[in-house]
Design a protein around this motif. Sequence first.
Motif, PDB file in Angstrom:
ATOM      1  N   MET A  53       0.854  -1.189   0.000  1.00 17.91           N
ATOM      2  CA  MET A  53       0.000   0.000   0.000  1.00 17.91           C
ATOM      3  C   MET A  53       0.887   1.235   0.000  1.00 17.91           C
ATOM      4  N   ARG A  54       0.564   2.165  -0.839  1.00 19.83           N
ATOM      5  CA  ARG A  54       1.374   3.382  -0.893  1.00 19.83           C
ATOM      6  C   ARG A  54       1.126   4.231   0.346  1.00 19.83           C
ATOM      7  N   HIS A  55       2.105   5.053   0.644  1.00 19.93           N
ATOM      8  CA  HIS A  55       2.022   5.889   1.844  1.00 19.93           C
ATOM      9  C   HIS A  55       1.259   7.171   1.525  1.00 19.93           C
ATOM     10  N   SER A  56      -0.043   7.133   1.688  1.00 22.16           N
ATOM     11  CA  SER A  56      -0.884   8.289   1.417  1.00 22.16           C
ATOM     12  C   SER A  56      -0.962   9.174   2.654  1.00 22.16           C
ATOM     13  N   VAL A 110     -11.253   5.751   5.823  1.00 26.95           N
ATOM     14  CA  VAL A 110     -10.708   5.372   7.130  1.00 26.95           C
ATOM     15  C   VAL A 110     -10.786   3.852   7.292  1.00 26.95           C
ATOM     16  N   TYR A 111     -11.936   3.253   7.027  1.00 29.09           N
ATOM     17  CA  TYR A 111     -12.083   1.804   7.153  1.00 29.09           C
ATOM     18  C   TYR A 111     -11.132   1.056   6.215  1.00 29.09           C
ATOM     19  N   ARG A 112     -11.012   1.531   4.985  1.00 27.70           N
ATOM     20  CA  ARG A 112     -10.134   0.889   4.008  1.00 27.70           C
ATOM     21  C   ARG A 112      -8.684   0.907   4.491  1.00 27.70           C
ATOM     22  N   ASN A 113      -8.235   2.068   4.994  1.00 20.84           N
ATOM     23  CA  ASN A 113      -6.864   2.186   5.480  1.00 20.84           C
ATOM     24  C   ASN A 113      -6.643   1.361   6.747  1.00 20.84           C
ATOM     25  N   LEU A 114      -7.626   1.313   7.639  1.00 16.02           N
ATOM     26  CA  LEU A 114      -7.504   0.481   8.835  1.00 16.02           C
ATOM     27  C   LEU A 114      -7.351  -0.992   8.443  1.00 16.02           C
ATOM     28  N   GLY A 115      -8.137  -1.422   7.476  1.00 19.09           N
ATOM     29  CA  GLY A 115      -8.038  -2.805   7.002  1.00 19.09           C
ATOM     30  C   GLY A 115      -6.674  -3.123   6.429  1.00 19.09           C
ATOM     31  N   LYS A 116      -6.162  -2.218   5.614  1.00 21.56           N
ATOM     32  CA  LYS A 116      -4.836  -2.433   5.008  1.00 21.56           C
ATOM     33  C   LYS A 116      -3.745  -2.421   6.068  1.00 21.56           C
ATOM     34  N   LEU A 117      -3.822  -1.503   7.027  1.00 23.78           N
ATOM     35  CA  LEU A 117      -2.819  -1.435   8.097  1.00 23.78           C
ATOM     36  C   LEU A 117      -2.837  -2.705   8.942  1.00 23.78           C
ATOM     37  N   CYS A 118      -4.020  -3.267   9.160  1.00 29.05           N
ATOM     38  CA  CYS A 118      -4.124  -4.538   9.887  1.00 29.05           C
ATOM     39  C   CYS A 118      -3.511  -5.678   9.070  1.00 29.05           C
ATOM     40  N   GLU A 119      -3.841  -5.739   7.786  1.00 26.29           N
ATOM     41  CA  GLU A 119      -3.302  -6.783   6.908  1.00 26.29           C
ATOM     42  C   GLU A 119      -1.781  -6.765   6.880  1.00 26.29           C
ATOM     43  N   GLU A 120      -1.206  -5.567   6.894  1.00 25.48           N
ATOM     44  CA  GLU A 120       0.246  -5.412   6.819  1.00 25.48           C
ATOM     45  C   GLU A 120       0.934  -5.585   8.170  1.00 25.48           C
ATOM     46  N   THR A 127     -13.754  -5.997  22.021  1.00 23.42           N
ATOM     47  CA  THR A 127     -14.170  -5.805  23.405  1.00 23.42           C
ATOM     48  C   THR A 127     -15.432  -6.580  23.731  1.00 23.42           C
ATOM     49  N   ASP A 128     -16.243  -6.859  22.738  1.00 27.70           N
ATOM     50  CA  ASP A 128     -17.421  -7.712  22.876  1.00 27.70           C
ATOM     51  C   ASP A 128     -17.800  -8.180  21.483  1.00 27.70           C
ATOM     52  N   GLU A 129     -18.963  -8.728  21.318  1.00 31.33           N
ATOM     53  CA  GLU A 129     -19.345  -9.280  20.017  1.00 31.33           C
ATOM     54  C   GLU A 129     -19.471  -8.225  18.913  1.00 31.33           C
ATOM     55  N   ARG A 130     -19.691  -6.967  19.299  1.00 28.05           N
ATOM     56  CA  ARG A 130     -19.951  -5.941  18.287  1.00 28.05           C
ATOM     57  C   ARG A 130     -18.894  -4.862  18.200  1.00 28.05           C
ATOM     58  N   THR A 131     -18.039  -4.731  19.182  1.00 30.19           N
ATOM     59  CA  THR A 131     -17.127  -3.608  19.222  1.00 30.19           C
ATOM     60  C   THR A 131     -15.696  -4.024  18.910  1.00 30.19           C
ATOM     61  N   VAL A 132     -15.106  -3.351  17.928  1.00 30.32           N
ATOM     62  CA  VAL A 132     -13.713  -3.576  17.563  1.00 30.32           C
ATOM     63  C   VAL A 132     -12.973  -2.270  17.775  1.00 30.32           C
ATOM     64  N   LEU A 133     -11.849  -2.343  18.475  1.00 30.09           N
ATOM     65  CA  LEU A 133     -10.986  -1.181  18.667  1.00 30.09           C
ATOM     66  C   LEU A 133      -9.672  -1.441  17.950  1.00 30.09           C
ATOM     67  N   TYR A 134      -8.973  -0.373  17.620  1.00 30.14           N
ATOM     68  CA  TYR A 134      -7.716  -0.472  16.894  1.00 30.14           C
ATOM     69  C   TYR A 134      -6.573  -0.046  17.798  1.00 30.14           C
ATOM     70  N   ASP A 135      -5.476  -0.783  17.721  1.00 32.09           N
ATOM     71  CA  ASP A 135      -4.300  -0.594  18.566  1.00 32.09           C
ATOM     72  C   ASP A 135      -3.111  -0.295  17.669  1.00 32.09           C
ATOM     73  N   GLY A 136      -2.455   0.842  17.904  1.00 29.66           N
ATOM     74  CA  GLY A 136      -1.304   1.245  17.103  1.00 29.66           C
ATOM     75  C   GLY A 136      -0.037   0.480  17.411  1.00 29.66           C
ATOM     76  N   CYS A 137      -0.019  -0.289  18.478  1.00 32.28           N
ATOM     77  CA  CYS A 137       1.156  -1.079  18.850  1.00 32.28           C
ATOM     78  C   CYS A 137       0.985  -2.487  18.291  1.00 32.28           C
ATOM     79  N   ALA A 138       1.803  -2.839  17.326  1.00 32.81           N
ATOM     80  CA  ALA A 138       1.683  -4.143  16.684  1.00 32.81           C
ATOM     81  C   ALA A 138       2.569  -5.199  17.336  1.00 32.81           C
ATOM     82  N   ASP A 139       3.363  -4.820  18.341  1.00 40.42           N
ATOM     83  CA  ASP A 139       4.196  -5.796  19.047  1.00 40.42           C
ATOM     84  C   ASP A 139       3.307  -6.797  19.761  1.00 40.42           C
ATOM     85  N   ASP A 140       3.838  -8.012  19.975  1.00 44.60           N
ATOM     86  CA  ASP A 140       3.070  -9.009  20.713  1.00 44.60           C
ATOM     87  C   ASP A 140       2.833  -8.545  22.138  1.00 44.60           C
ATOM     88  N   HIS A 141       1.589  -8.434  22.498  1.00 43.07           N
ATOM     89  CA  HIS A 141       1.186  -8.128  23.865  1.00 43.07           C
ATOM     90  C   HIS A 141      -0.258  -8.577  24.018  1.00 43.07           C
TER      91      HIS A 141
END
Length: 131
Positions: free
Chosen positions: A1-4, A42-52, A60-74
Motif C-alpha cells: 500500500m502506498r504511503h498516502s 478510514v475503514y479501508r486504510n484500517l483494514g490495510k494497516l491490519c493486513e500489513e 471488546t465484545d461481540e460488536r465492538t472492535v478497537l484499533y491498537d497502534g502497537c503491533a508488538d506481541d502483547h
Amino acid sequence: MRHSKQREVILGILRRERRHYSAAEIYGLAREELPDVSLGTVYRNLGKLCEEGEIRTVETDERTVLYDGCADDHAHMVCRVCSSVYDLPLDETERPETVGDGFLVERMRTVYYGVCRRCREGAAGKCPPGD
C-alpha cells in the motif's frame, strides 16, 4: 500500500497515545486534519494497516472492535464493566515458537475479559472508557 496522507494521519492517531480507538473515533480525529476524508477511506486504510501488521484489533465484545497502534506481541485485558482496554506485556514463557505438532507461531493474540481494579473497588465512573 502506498504511503498516502490519509494513511499517515490514521497511523499517527493510533501511535500518538497508547490507547485503543474505535473506527468512529479515528474518523473524527482524522477529519480534524483532513476535513474531506471519508469514513470509507478510514475503514479501508484500517483494514490495510491490519493486513500489513502495522496495527492490530481488539474485540471488546461481540460488536465492538478497537484499533491498537502497537503491533508488538502483547495481551489485552478488557473490563466487562467499564469497557476499558489495557495492554498487558507477555512473559517470554507465554510466547511459544511452536505449539501442538510443530505448528510455527508467527504472531499471537491474547485477550483477557474480566473486571478492572477500579471497577472492583467501586470507582467504575472514574474509568476512562476504551482506555
